[in-house]
Design an enzyme around this catalytic site. Structure first.
Site, PDB file in Angstrom:
ATOM      1  N   HIS A 188       2.266   0.181   5.359  1.00 58.92           N
ATOM      2  CA  HIS A 188       1.443   0.575   4.642  1.00 58.92           C
ATOM      3  C   HIS A 188       0.527   1.810   5.129  1.00 58.92           C
ATOM      4  O   HIS A 188      -0.196   2.716   4.310  1.00 58.92           O
ATOM      5  CB  HIS A 188       0.221  -0.690   4.381  1.00 58.92           C
ATOM      6  CG  HIS A 188      -0.334  -0.466   3.064  1.00 58.92           C
ATOM      7  ND1 HIS A 188      -0.698  -1.529   2.298  1.00 58.92           N
ATOM      8  CD2 HIS A 188      -0.998   0.630   2.368  1.00 58.92           C
ATOM      9  CE1 HIS A 188      -1.524  -1.238   1.133  1.00 58.92           C
ATOM     10  NE2 HIS A 188      -1.606   0.321   1.151  1.00 58.92           N
ATOM     11  N   TYR A 216      -2.834  -6.428  -0.780  1.00 63.97           N
ATOM     12  CA  TYR A 216      -3.563  -6.548  -2.215  1.00 63.97           C
ATOM     13  C   TYR A 216      -3.896  -7.841  -2.625  1.00 63.97           C
ATOM     14  O   TYR A 216      -4.394  -8.028  -3.308  1.00 63.97           O
ATOM     15  CB  TYR A 216      -2.620  -5.863  -3.370  1.00 63.97           C
ATOM     16  CG  TYR A 216      -2.327  -4.314  -3.219  1.00 63.97           C
ATOM     17  CD1 TYR A 216      -2.947  -3.534  -2.272  1.00 63.97           C
ATOM     18  CD2 TYR A 216      -1.224  -3.806  -3.896  1.00 63.97           C
ATOM     19  CE1 TYR A 216      -2.740  -2.104  -2.102  1.00 63.97           C
ATOM     20  CE2 TYR A 216      -0.848  -2.301  -3.942  1.00 63.97           C
ATOM     21  CZ  TYR A 216      -1.540  -1.690  -2.831  1.00 63.97           C
ATOM     22  OH  TYR A 216      -1.397  -0.271  -2.649  1.00 63.97           O
TER      23      TYR A 216
HETATM   24  N1  LIG Z   1      -0.178   3.159  -0.146  1.00 64.04           N
HETATM   25  C1  LIG Z   1      -1.516   3.415  -0.308  1.00 64.04           C
HETATM   26  O1  LIG Z   1      -2.229   3.526   0.584  1.00 64.04           O
HETATM   27  C2  LIG Z   1      -1.957   3.303  -1.925  1.00 64.04           C
HETATM   28  C3  LIG Z   1      -3.219   3.867  -1.940  1.00 64.04           C
HETATM   29  C4  LIG Z   1      -3.694   3.535  -3.358  1.00 64.04           C
HETATM   30  C5  LIG Z   1      -2.868   3.188  -4.309  1.00 64.04           C
HETATM   31  N2  LIG Z   1      -1.690   3.029  -4.157  1.00 64.04           N
HETATM   32  C6  LIG Z   1      -0.544   2.471  -4.980  1.00 64.04           C
HETATM   33  O2  LIG Z   1      -0.831   3.228  -6.250  1.00 64.04           O
HETATM   34  C7  LIG Z   1      -1.104   2.816  -7.582  1.00 64.04           C
HETATM   35  C8  LIG Z   1      -1.981   3.796  -8.284  1.00 64.04           C
HETATM   36  O3  LIG Z   1      -3.012   4.215  -7.546  1.00 64.04           O
HETATM   37  P1  LIG Z   1      -4.567   3.886  -8.020  1.00 64.04           P
HETATM   38  O4  LIG Z   1      -4.406   2.479  -8.314  1.00 64.04           O
HETATM   39  O5  LIG Z   1      -5.259   4.201  -6.901  1.00 64.04           O
HETATM   40  O6  LIG Z   1      -5.009   4.733  -9.012  1.00 64.04           O
HETATM   41  P2  LIG Z   1      -4.270   5.416 -10.438  1.00 64.04           P
HETATM   42  O7  LIG Z   1      -3.318   4.455 -11.005  1.00 64.04           O
HETATM   43  O8  LIG Z   1      -4.230   6.809 -10.345  1.00 64.04           O
HETATM   44  O9  LIG Z   1      -5.673   5.220 -11.437  1.00 64.04           O
HETATM   45  C9  LIG Z   1      -5.920   3.983 -12.147  1.00 64.04           C
HETATM   46  C10 LIG Z   1      -7.317   4.170 -12.632  1.00 64.04           C
HETATM   47  O10 LIG Z   1      -7.085   4.884 -13.845  1.00 64.04           O
HETATM   48  C11 LIG Z   1      -7.566   4.349 -15.030  1.00 64.04           C
HETATM   49  N3  LIG Z   1      -6.290   4.667 -15.979  1.00 64.04           N
HETATM   50  C12 LIG Z   1      -5.076   4.400 -15.916  1.00 64.04           C
HETATM   51  N4  LIG Z   1      -4.469   5.106 -16.718  1.00 64.04           N
HETATM   52  C13 LIG Z   1      -5.273   5.765 -17.443  1.00 64.04           C
HETATM   53  C14 LIG Z   1      -5.235   6.461 -18.994  1.00 64.04           C
HETATM   54  N5  LIG Z   1      -4.145   6.569 -19.377  1.00 64.04           N
HETATM   55  N6  LIG Z   1      -6.206   7.078 -19.298  1.00 64.04           N
HETATM   56  C15 LIG Z   1      -7.602   6.875 -18.395  1.00 64.04           C
HETATM   57  N7  LIG Z   1      -7.577   6.198 -17.799  1.00 64.04           N
HETATM   58  C16 LIG Z   1      -6.483   5.621 -17.129  1.00 64.04           C
HETATM   59  C17 LIG Z   1      -7.414   2.790 -14.624  1.00 64.04           C
HETATM   60  O11 LIG Z   1      -8.260   2.112 -15.622  1.00 64.04           O
HETATM   61  P3  LIG Z   1      -7.750   0.968 -16.280  1.00 64.04           P
HETATM   62  O12 LIG Z   1      -7.225  -0.109 -15.433  1.00 64.04           O
HETATM   63  O13 LIG Z   1      -8.961   0.080 -16.881  1.00 64.04           O
HETATM   64  O14 LIG Z   1      -6.720   1.498 -17.419  1.00 64.04           O
HETATM   65  C18 LIG Z   1      -8.011   2.825 -13.062  1.00 64.04           C
HETATM   66  O15 LIG Z   1      -9.512   3.179 -13.212  1.00 64.04           O
HETATM   67  C19 LIG Z   1      -2.088   1.471  -7.001  1.00 64.04           C
HETATM   68  O16 LIG Z   1      -2.491   0.480  -7.923  1.00 64.04           O
HETATM   69  C20 LIG Z   1      -1.123   1.462  -5.708  1.00 64.04           C
HETATM   70  O17 LIG Z   1      -0.006   0.322  -6.387  1.00 64.04           O
HETATM   71  C21 LIG Z   1      -1.261   2.945  -2.772  1.00 64.04           C
END
Ligand SMILES: NC(=O)c1ccc[n+]([C@@H]2O[C@H](COP(=O)([O-])OP(=O)(O)OC[C@H]3O[C@@H](n4cnc5c(N)ncnc54)[C@H](OP(=O)(O)O)[C@@H]3O)[C@@H](O)[C@H]2O)c1
Length: 304
Positions: free
Chosen positions: A121, A52
């Site tokens: 990862h 990241y």
């Molecule tokens: N190991 C892996 O391969 C992998 C892959 C993907 C993700 N991850 C980890 O998991 C974490 C979460 O996954 P993600 O970042 O893909 O997506 P997520 O947390 O499921 O969703 C984030 C999205 O939803 C929005 N959001 C957040 N809270 C909200 C709410 N209460 N209402 C409406 N919209 C909302 C955010 O916008 P705003 O920021 O504008 O609120 C952003 O567009 C990552 O940040 C990372 O740490 C790991």
């Protein structure tokens, strides 16, 4: 107020908070302030990764958050991840020695002297995959990582570890939400004591990663909820995001919502005041649509 578990078991001495803060797509410029805000809002788990490119700023944010709240290092759970290299992208897989060097680099960027959970990862390590895992096992034995695990590993990747006679991972971080439930993998992990950690819980939201440059791979298949989550959320008086996160925690999965917005950050932590009833959980169990979408370049669990 409905009681719920606020942490899950990873190994004999380590538990992971049920709700953590995700930092994928949080830029190095924003990360320090965002992490400080998240800790002040009540987050006690921060999930980052060398991939990241924000570990240094995440470390700054953790220090600022601890100073602002009076918390100590041991009050915060920190996850980071090895980028294993990917031959399919022209990268050499990291060797065991390089894996240990990468871990030390992450520690130094974060400004920490141990990691709570260190993950590989993705299963891209090819012929070095087991050497990478062996390196994590040794770092855990040395007390540098309290828990170790993998991410995006499928059953065959986990079987490879088992067949080699190595200790099984404490956790596997994978995409999990009502549209990507991976029942066979979850059953295998339960059998072998591997804790599921859910990422991208909010995929079913129409607003999930819609900002320019947020490499979402939302497809037709993963884009129309038909209003069912809206209806359920209204029934419990919560947002759709809270419903989706509570679904994960109720299934026993730690979740990692990412938000840049302080109100949404607080909302995503506030999951204890309602419980999804058995009928709705049963209905959600029927909604599985397959492997998921979070990796725009394809399903990493299919990688060799
Ligand atoms: N190991 C892996 O391969 C992998 C892959 C993907 C993700 N991850 C980890 O998991 C974490 C979460 O996954 P993600 O970042 O893909 O997506 P997520 O947390 O499921 O969703 C984030 C999205 O939803 C929005 N959001 C957040 N809270 C909200 C709410 N209460 N209402 C409406 N919209 C909302 C955010 O916008 P705003 O920021 O504008 O609120 C952003 O567009 C990552 O940040 C990372 O740490 C790991």
């Amino acid at each position: 107020m409905t009681l719920m578990t606020d942490s899950f078991h990873l190994n004999a001495t380590t538990r992971i908070p049920a709700v953590g803060f995700g930092t994928y797509l949080v830029s190095p410029e924003d990360a320090a302030g965002v992490i400080e805000t998240a800790i002040k809002a009540g987050y006690r788990h921060i999930d980052t990764a060398s991939g990241y490119s924000n570990e240094e700023a995440v470390g700054e944010g953790i220090r600022a958050g601890l100073a602002a709240t009076g918390l100590r290092r041991e009050d915060i759970f920190v996850t980071t991840k090895l980028w294993p290299g990917n031959p399919a992208w022209g990268q050499e897989p990291k060797t065991g020695a390089e894996t240990k060097a990468e871990f030390e680099k992450s520690l130094s960027l974060l400004g920490l002297d141990y990691i709570d959970l260190y993950l590989i990862h993705a299963p891209y390590g090819g012929d070095q995959r087991l050497a990478q895992w062996q390196a994590l096992v040794e770092m855990q034995s040395a007390g540098k990582a309290r828990a170790i695990g993998v991410s995006n590993f499928n059953e065959s990747h986990l079987e490879e570890i088992r067949a080699a006679g190595l200790p099984m991972p404490d956790a596997n971080q994978i995409e999990l939400h009502p549209w990507s439930q991976k029942p066979a993998l979850i059953a295998y992990m339960a059998k072998h004591g591997i804790a599921p950690i859910a990422y991208s819980s909010l995929v079913p939201l129409s607003t999930w990663r819609v900002a320019p440059g947020q490499d979402s791979a939302t497809t037709e298949e993963m884009s129309a909820s038909g209003g069912i989550f809206t209806e359920m959320a209204a029934k419990y008086g919560v947002s759709e995001a809270q419903l989706l996160l509570r679904w994960g925690v109720q299934n026993g999965y730690a979740v990692l919502p990412k938000s840049m917005n302080p109100d949404r950050m607080r909302q995503n932590l506030d999951l204890a005041g309602f419980e999804i009833d058995a009928a709705d959980m049963a209905q959600m169990a029927t909604m599985d649509r397959g492997d998921g979408v979070a990796w725009a370049t394809g399903d990493p669990s299919k990688a060799a």
